[in-house]
Write a protein that holds these residues in place. Structure first.
Motif, PDB file in Angstrom:
ATOM      1  N   UNK A   1       0.805  -1.221   0.000  1.00 53.36           N
ATOM      2  CA  UNK A   1       0.000   0.000   0.000  1.00 53.36           C
ATOM      3  C   UNK A   1       0.838   1.271   0.000  1.00 53.36           C
ATOM      4  N   UNK A   2       2.057   1.214   0.533  1.00 57.61           N
ATOM      5  CA  UNK A   2       2.899   2.411   0.605  1.00 57.61           C
ATOM      6  C   UNK A   2       3.226   2.974  -0.771  1.00 57.61           C
ATOM      7  N   UNK A   3       3.159   2.121  -1.805  1.00 60.13           N
ATOM      8  CA  UNK A   3       3.402   2.589  -3.176  1.00 60.13           C
ATOM      9  C   UNK A   3       2.440   3.718  -3.533  1.00 60.13           C
ATOM     10  N   UNK A   4       1.236   3.659  -2.991  1.00 59.44           N
ATOM     11  CA  UNK A   4       0.188   4.601  -3.361  1.00 59.44           C
ATOM     12  C   UNK A   4       0.189   5.880  -2.538  1.00 59.44           C
ATOM     13  N   UNK A   5       1.104   5.999  -1.566  1.00 60.10           N
ATOM     14  CA  UNK A   5       1.138   7.214  -0.740  1.00 60.10           C
ATOM     15  C   UNK A   5       1.472   8.450  -1.561  1.00 60.10           C
ATOM     16  N   UNK A   6       2.310   8.292  -2.569  1.00 62.89           N
ATOM     17  CA  UNK A   6       2.691   9.405  -3.445  1.00 62.89           C
ATOM     18  C   UNK A   6       1.590   9.630  -4.480  1.00 62.89           C
ATOM     19  N   UNK A   7       1.120  10.870  -4.608  1.00 57.60           N
ATOM     20  CA  UNK A   7       0.010  11.170  -5.511  1.00 57.60           C
ATOM     21  C   UNK A   7       0.318  10.813  -6.957  1.00 57.60           C
ATOM     22  N   UNK A   8       1.535  11.096  -7.404  1.00 57.64           N
ATOM     23  CA  UNK A   8       1.881  10.803  -8.783  1.00 57.64           C
ATOM     24  C   UNK A   8       1.916   9.298  -9.033  1.00 57.64           C
ATOM     25  N   UNK A   9       2.431   8.540  -8.060  1.00 55.70           N
ATOM     26  CA  UNK A   9       2.465   7.092  -8.224  1.00 55.70           C
ATOM     27  C   UNK A   9       1.054   6.524  -8.203  1.00 55.70           C
ATOM     28  N   UNK A  10       0.196   7.108  -7.389  1.00 58.25           N
ATOM     29  CA  UNK A  10      -1.209   6.687  -7.379  1.00 58.25           C
ATOM     30  C   UNK A  10      -1.810   6.889  -8.765  1.00 58.25           C
ATOM     31  N   UNK A  11      -1.505   8.021  -9.384  1.00 56.41           N
ATOM     32  CA  UNK A  11      -2.006   8.281 -10.731  1.00 56.41           C
ATOM     33  C   UNK A  11      -1.441   7.261 -11.716  1.00 56.41           C
ATOM     34  N   UNK A  12      -0.164   6.937 -11.598  1.00 55.68           N
ATOM     35  CA  UNK A  12       0.445   5.987 -12.531  1.00 55.68           C
ATOM     36  C   UNK A  12      -0.187   4.607 -12.412  1.00 55.68           C
ATOM     37  N   UNK A  13      -0.513   4.204 -11.189  1.00 57.36           N
ATOM     38  CA  UNK A  13      -1.191   2.917 -11.013  1.00 57.36           C
ATOM     39  C   UNK A  13      -2.579   2.972 -11.649  1.00 57.36           C
ATOM     40  N   UNK A  14      -3.236   4.139 -11.548  1.00 53.29           N
ATOM     41  CA  UNK A  14      -4.512   4.318 -12.253  1.00 53.29           C
ATOM     42  C   UNK A  14      -4.306   4.162 -13.760  1.00 53.29           C
TER      43      UNK A  14
END
Length: 383
Positions: free
Chosen positions: A103-116
């Motif tokens: 879950x820590x991968x998604x803490x960064x907003x840009x990384x959250x967008x990339x996973x999207x």
């Protein structure tokens, strides 16, 4: 009829899933990241996933100035028409997978967008398959509107559009993951799953060609192959494997386990679809089932072919694959004689036990909640 013990078992499973689904819902739950429990950054993932679409389109169309304006307008209009509008369950499953695995991968907003964006790659793949499928199946509507190729200004240009959608998947991957160590791993995954899915589609087309009814081609072995390769791999394994790669999973055995479990879940999902096409409430599922009229190689007809006596086989051969309502009614009457509805209900319970056992015995700690979430999402669904 189901026994009292089977009914009790069903209720117990339902209660367990209610708890499991609440525990592993998309919004604001606590997930394990492999090093203990943590509270992730809370976001409205469903909304953020939807919002990411327009930025992705702009980013992958970065070189519009190099191409004729009318061509680029066509591509944008085609994307808007063919990609959004679904439930986005495959794409959102990538987010859910990363939440469960790391879950820590998604803490960064840009990384959250990339996973999207990675999730949107699967929705793009789905869109490409649907554009092509609609042409091959001579379909008329998709997601409540005309199939893309059915628009007067489109026609067979849609063949090229399907190729364009496929090409754009790899632009998305390069744009957002080209600078990562696992970029080529993602590329290999999407190439392999695309190949597998088209192989499954080919088998389906050759088994049940339009306008030709030959039930001798329909076997449960052939059906299971089609389901695995045409549906299960891209609908269930691809989201899970994508999440595993982004989360840093490298163990080959873990990917093999994921493939095995996801293929079982995917087979169950497709058998549900076949059952609901015949027995589901049209008001709930949003359509009137036509698998019988369309000569589909479905679980129900494959099961009927295994169970029917000689007389019943003749009835099936004479009536399956025809639009005549009286013939459709005779097929449904035969299904009732063979007790296929109750056979399906028993299959559903037995299949759940098998999948749950696979998850319990083969999945590691962080991945178990993900597989249970996937299973809970479809168990006893009505649409």
């Amino acid at each position: 009829m189901a026994s009292d013990s089977m009914k009790s078992l069903s209720l117990s499973f339902g209660a367990a899933f209610a708890v499991g689904y609440a525990a592993y819902s998309l919004y604001g739950a606590v997930y394990s990241n492999g090093s203990g429990q943590r509270e992730p950054v809370k976001r409205n993932d469903k909304q953020l996933f939807a919002d990411a679409f327009h930025r992705i389109v702009s980013d992958v169309m970065h070189d519009e100035a190099d191409h004729p304006k009318d061509c680029m307008k066509w591509v944008r209009d085609m994307i808007e028409y063919t990609i959004p509008g679904g439930k986005n369950t495959r794409g959102l499953s990538v987010l859910q997978g990363v939440k469960c695995l790391k879950a820590s991968v998604l803490d960064d907003d840009e990384m959250h967008f990339r996973v999207c964006a990675l999730g949107w790659c699967i929705e793009w793949l789905q869109g490409m398959f649907l554009v092509a499928d609609d042409i091959m199946d001579n379909s008329t509507t998709r997601r409540g509107k005309k199939c893309w190729y059915r628009n007067e200004h489109v026609g067979m240009i849609a063949v090229n559009d399907a190729l364009m959608l496929d090409a754009l998947i790899y632009r998305i991957l390069k744009t957002y993951f080209g600078d990562t160590k696992y970029y080529t791993t993602l590329m290999d995954l999407y190439h392999e799953v695309t190949y597998d899915t088209t192989a499954g589609e080919l088998c389906d087309l050759l088994t049940a060609p339009i306008g030709q009814v030959d039930l001798s081609r329909y076997t449960m072995e052939k059906y299971c192959y089609i389901v695995k390769y045409k549906t299960a791999l891209y609908s269930f394994y691809l989201p899970v494997a994508s999440a595993m790669i982004v989360s840093g999973v490298k163990d080959k055995e873990a990917f093999k386990t994921a493939r095995d479990i996801c293929c079982h879940i995917g087979e169950y999902f497709q058998i549900q679809d076949d059952y609901l096409d015949c027995y589901g409430d049209p008001e709930v599922i949003g359509k009137i089932g036509t698998d019988i009229e369309d000569n589909k190689c479905s679980w129900l007809v494959c099961k009927a072919l295994l169970l029917a006596n000689a007389q019943q086989l003749e009835v099936l051969k004479a009536n399956y694959g025809h639009e005549d309502k009286a013939k459709v009614a005779k097929v449904k009457e035969l299904f009732a004689q063979l007790d296929l509805e109750n056979i399906y209900n028993r299959y559903e319970e037995e299949s759940y036990v098998t999948m749950k056992s696979m998850i319990d015995t083969r999945a590691d700690g962080p991945s178990k909640p993900l597989y249970m979430w996937l299973l809970a999402r479809i168990y006893k669904r009505t649409k």
